[in-house]
Design an enzyme around this catalytic site. Structure first.
Site, PDB file in Angstrom:
ATOM      1  N   ASP A 109      -5.456  -4.285   6.125  1.00 34.94           N
ATOM      2  CA  ASP A 109      -5.607  -2.858   6.431  1.00 34.94           C
ATOM      3  C   ASP A 109      -4.957  -2.570   7.775  1.00 34.94           C
ATOM      4  O   ASP A 109      -5.307  -3.191   8.782  1.00 34.94           O
ATOM      5  CB  ASP A 109      -7.100  -2.518   6.477  1.00 34.94           C
ATOM      6  CG  ASP A 109      -7.368  -1.011   6.547  1.00 34.94           C
ATOM      7  OD1 ASP A 109      -6.506  -0.277   7.075  1.00 34.94           O
ATOM      8  OD2 ASP A 109      -8.428  -0.580   6.075  1.00 34.94           O
ATOM      9  N   ASP A 119       3.965  -5.149   4.619  1.00 37.21           N
ATOM     10  CA  ASP A 119       5.124  -4.274   4.468  1.00 37.21           C
ATOM     11  C   ASP A 119       5.081  -3.151   5.493  1.00 37.21           C
ATOM     12  O   ASP A 119       5.986  -2.313   5.542  1.00 37.21           O
ATOM     13  CB  ASP A 119       5.175  -3.685   3.051  1.00 37.21           C
ATOM     14  CG  ASP A 119       4.091  -2.650   2.836  1.00 37.21           C
ATOM     15  OD1 ASP A 119       2.941  -2.902   3.259  1.00 37.21           O
ATOM     16  OD2 ASP A 119       4.390  -1.580   2.263  1.00 37.21           O
TER      17      ASP A 119
END
Length: 212
Positions: free
Chosen positions: A117, A153
């Site tokens: 996260d 990413d």
């Protein structure tokens, strides 16, 4: 992202032989739960478990523990394990912040963080799994010659992570912002569910390896 609660997930985790209950009671003795004493690798925030299961199948000479906070997500991994049991892999349902309460000094040989996260707001920076606060926790459990591997990413999170490493007193061993086109770091790479999804959309995958 709001996770959907799955009725019965908590009960299934409690009953599963693949999920370790009261993990703090195994601190310093994790090798005892495995058939063989081998290097111990953990993934923090393992999601549905594909990465851990593929690793465990490819490397039977290593013991693995997958850590996931959310029972509804962990349930999917347990269902996969029931279809294809692996003797060198178990799961733990717990918060990453408690890692030093569950593992002893130097008990872990490698830590994997995959698509964590990003906690994009600055005031939440210390919650990121690559913050200096979490590196301090990893420092308590990682073996002296151990390594931490991180993939994402999210370019901003990756930049943040690169900056936190020296601030935490760690060393950056290797890094790339385009893993799948890096002939060295991509060798033997095992993809996660998110990695496959994001790379199929054209998002480059970042990876770093750090040590003390």
């Amino acid at each position: 992202m709001r996770l959907r609660n799955i009725p019965g997930a908590d009960a299934a985790i409690t009953e599963s032989v693949y999920c370790i209950k009261s993990p703090e009671t195994h601190k310093g003795h994790w090798q005892e739960i495995f058939p063989s004493q081998q290097p111990l690798h953990i993934e923090i925030g393992m999601g549905k478990g594909r990465f851990m299961m593929d690793l465990a199948a490819a490397h039977p000479d290593i013991n693995y523990l997958g850590i996931e906070r959310y029972s509804s997500v962990l349930l999917r991994a347990l269902q996969k394990m029931e279809e294809n049991p692996l003797p060198n892999l178990f799961f733990i349902c717990m918060d990453a912040a408690d890692v030093a309460e569950v593992f002893d000094h130097g008990e872990v040989d490698r830590i994997y963080l995959n698509f964590s996260d990003p906690w994009p707001k600055d005031r939440h920076a210390k919650r990121r799994l690559t913050s200096r606060q979490f590196f301090a926790r990893y420092d308590e459990v990682l073996a002296p010659e151990g390594h931490l591997e991180f993939k994402t990413d999210n370019q901003d999170l990756f930049t943040f992570s690169l900056e936190e490493i020296p601030e935490a007193g760690w060393h950056l061993d290797a890094s790339t912002r385009d893993l799948h086109h890096d002939p060295v770091l991509n060798e033997g790479n095992i993809m996660t569910e998110y990695e496959e999804k994001f790379s199929s959309l054209g998002n480059p995958i970042c990876k770093l390896i750090a040590s003390r």
